[in-house]
Design a protein around this motif. Structure first.
Motif, PDB file in Angstrom:
ATOM      1  N   UNK A 134       0.836  -1.208   0.000  1.00 26.33           N
ATOM      2  CA  UNK A 134       0.000   0.000   0.000  1.00 26.33           C
ATOM      3  C   UNK A 134       0.869   1.256   0.000  1.00 26.33           C
ATOM      4  N   UNK A 135       1.978   1.219   0.729  1.00 25.89           N
ATOM      5  CA  UNK A 135       2.899   2.357   0.746  1.00 25.89           C
ATOM      6  C   UNK A 135       3.485   2.595  -0.641  1.00 25.89           C
ATOM      7  N   UNK A 136       3.794   1.505  -1.360  1.00 27.58           N
ATOM      8  CA  UNK A 136       4.304   1.644  -2.723  1.00 27.58           C
ATOM      9  C   UNK A 136       3.254   2.293  -3.626  1.00 27.58           C
ATOM     10  N   UNK A 137       2.004   1.855  -3.508  1.00 31.85           N
ATOM     11  CA  UNK A 137       0.942   2.449  -4.311  1.00 31.85           C
ATOM     12  C   UNK A 137       0.785   3.935  -4.013  1.00 31.85           C
ATOM     13  N   UNK A 138       0.868   4.293  -2.741  1.00 31.70           N
ATOM     14  CA  UNK A 138       0.775   5.702  -2.358  1.00 31.70           C
ATOM     15  C   UNK A 138       1.932   6.494  -2.942  1.00 31.70           C
ATOM     16  N   UNK A 139       3.124   5.893  -2.910  1.00 29.10           N
ATOM     17  CA  UNK A 139       4.295   6.576  -3.474  1.00 29.10           C
ATOM     18  C   UNK A 139       4.108   6.839  -4.959  1.00 29.10           C
ATOM     19  N   UNK A 149       5.625   0.429 -12.883  1.00 28.00           N
ATOM     20  CA  UNK A 149       5.635  -0.635 -11.889  1.00 28.00           C
ATOM     21  C   UNK A 149       4.248  -1.207 -11.605  1.00 28.00           C
ATOM     22  N   UNK A 150       3.257  -0.349 -11.490  1.00 32.39           N
ATOM     23  CA  UNK A 150       1.921  -0.796 -11.086  1.00 32.39           C
ATOM     24  C   UNK A 150       1.315  -1.664 -12.185  1.00 32.39           C
ATOM     25  N   UNK A 159       0.971  -5.242  -8.050  1.00 32.75           N
ATOM     26  CA  UNK A 159       0.848  -5.829  -9.387  1.00 32.75           C
ATOM     27  C   UNK A 159      -0.551  -6.329  -9.708  1.00 32.75           C
ATOM     28  N   UNK A 160      -1.400  -6.491  -8.721  1.00 32.71           N
ATOM     29  CA  UNK A 160      -2.755  -6.959  -8.977  1.00 32.71           C
ATOM     30  C   UNK A 160      -2.832  -8.455  -9.216  1.00 32.71           C
ATOM     31  N   UNK A 161      -3.945  -8.887  -9.804  1.00 32.97           N
ATOM     32  CA  UNK A 161      -4.208 -10.321  -9.973  1.00 32.97           C
ATOM     33  C   UNK A 161      -4.517 -10.662 -11.424  1.00 32.97           C
ATOM     34  N   UNK A 162      -3.867 -10.011 -12.361  1.00 31.19           N
ATOM     35  CA  UNK A 162      -4.170 -10.216 -13.770  1.00 31.19           C
ATOM     36  C   UNK A 162      -3.612 -11.549 -14.271  1.00 31.19           C
ATOM     37  N   UNK A 163      -4.507 -12.426 -14.704  1.00 34.01           N
ATOM     38  CA  UNK A 163      -4.086 -13.732 -15.211  1.00 34.01           C
ATOM     39  C   UNK A 163      -3.221 -13.573 -16.444  1.00 34.01           C
TER      40      UNK A 163
END
Length: 264
Positions: free
Chosen positions: A104-109, A125-126, A208-212
């Protein structure tokens, strides 16, 4: 003598309690497994992609972690400098902060101006493999530095001093004297970092999420199977993950054991 035997029994019993706890969890997977289920899961294109992605990202993460951890651990072991205690304390950051919070800290950054600029002009990155590696890197870096610092602490500084006294340049001493003496620590740090990265979930799924077929590592694939109430598939993926991780750790132990015998 009797008290010594009681101590022996109690401590060995504690060791076997650990075996019972972890071993029991692994064995319990067999209730939902059979050879056909495992074979069908392994043959799945989605599973094969998750395995390849996990192996690739864990290997790259471990290599990057060592690139930074080796010089940093040496500095923490050999030198006294301003900020050393703060750095040493921050090595425990991934332990104090949960992986999900770290993600979550990475996403905020990446939502602040600097992070957005990095995303737009350098590396995205995301929801990409780079995010997987970054999340795993931040999770395992402290482990790598701790293992290597202990290894450097065990090398007498006098050996380096003698080599420099004989005229060897500092970098030559570091690469030909110091690093060979900590080769067991280097192997251990790499394998532990690799195994921890392989099983990393919380920070990875946040970034990175959950993208198949794109960002679904093995731990994320396990989560997705369980979310879909596929217990048999979940158990099969867990067996694959556990087998990969424990095999790497066992191979490293054997390799380190042979290194000790060769040194003797």
């Amino acid at each position: 003598m009797k008290s010594l035997m009681n101590l022996r029994r109690a401590t060995i019993g504690a060791a076997f309690a650990i075996l019972l706890l972890y071993g029991g969890l692994i064995v319990s997977l067999g209730w939902f497994l059979d050879a056909g289920t495992i074979a069908a899961t392994v043959r799945s294109e989605r599973t094969l992609f998750s395995i390849r992605l996990s192996l690739a990202s864990a290997t790259l993460t471990a290599m990057l972690a060592l690139l930074l951890a080796v010089p940093a651990a040496y500095a923490l072991s050999r030198y006294r400098f301003p900020g050393r205690e703060l750095i040493d304390t921050l090595l425990e950051f991934p332990v104090v902060v949960s992986p999900a919070a770290l993600g979550a800290m990475l996403l905020i950054f990446f939502n602040n101006p600097l992070g957005a600029w990095i995303q737009d002009y350098l590396v995205r990155f995301v929801f990409n493999m780079a995010g997987i590696v970054l999340a795993q890197f931040l999770t395992v870096l402290g482990v790598a530095v701790r293992v290597l610092k202990t290894s450097f602490d065990d090398v007498p500084a006098e050996l380096e001093t003698v080599a420099r006294t004989l005229g060897a340049p500092p970098w030559y001493v570091w690469t030909t004297v110091t690093l060979p003496l900590v080769r067991r620590g280097l192997i251990a740090a790499f394998v532990l970092s690799w195994a921890k990265a392989l099983g990393e979930f919380g920070a990875t799924i946040m970034v990175a999420g959950t993208m198949a077929m794109r960002t679904e590592t093995l731990p994320i694939a396990i989560y997705m199977r369980l979310a879909g109430a596929d217990i048999e598939g979940t158990a099969a993926l867990i067996v694959i993950l556990v087998t990969l991780g424990l095999t790497a750790l066992y191979a490293a132990r054997r390799l380190l054991g042979r290194a000790v015998l060769a040194a003797d």
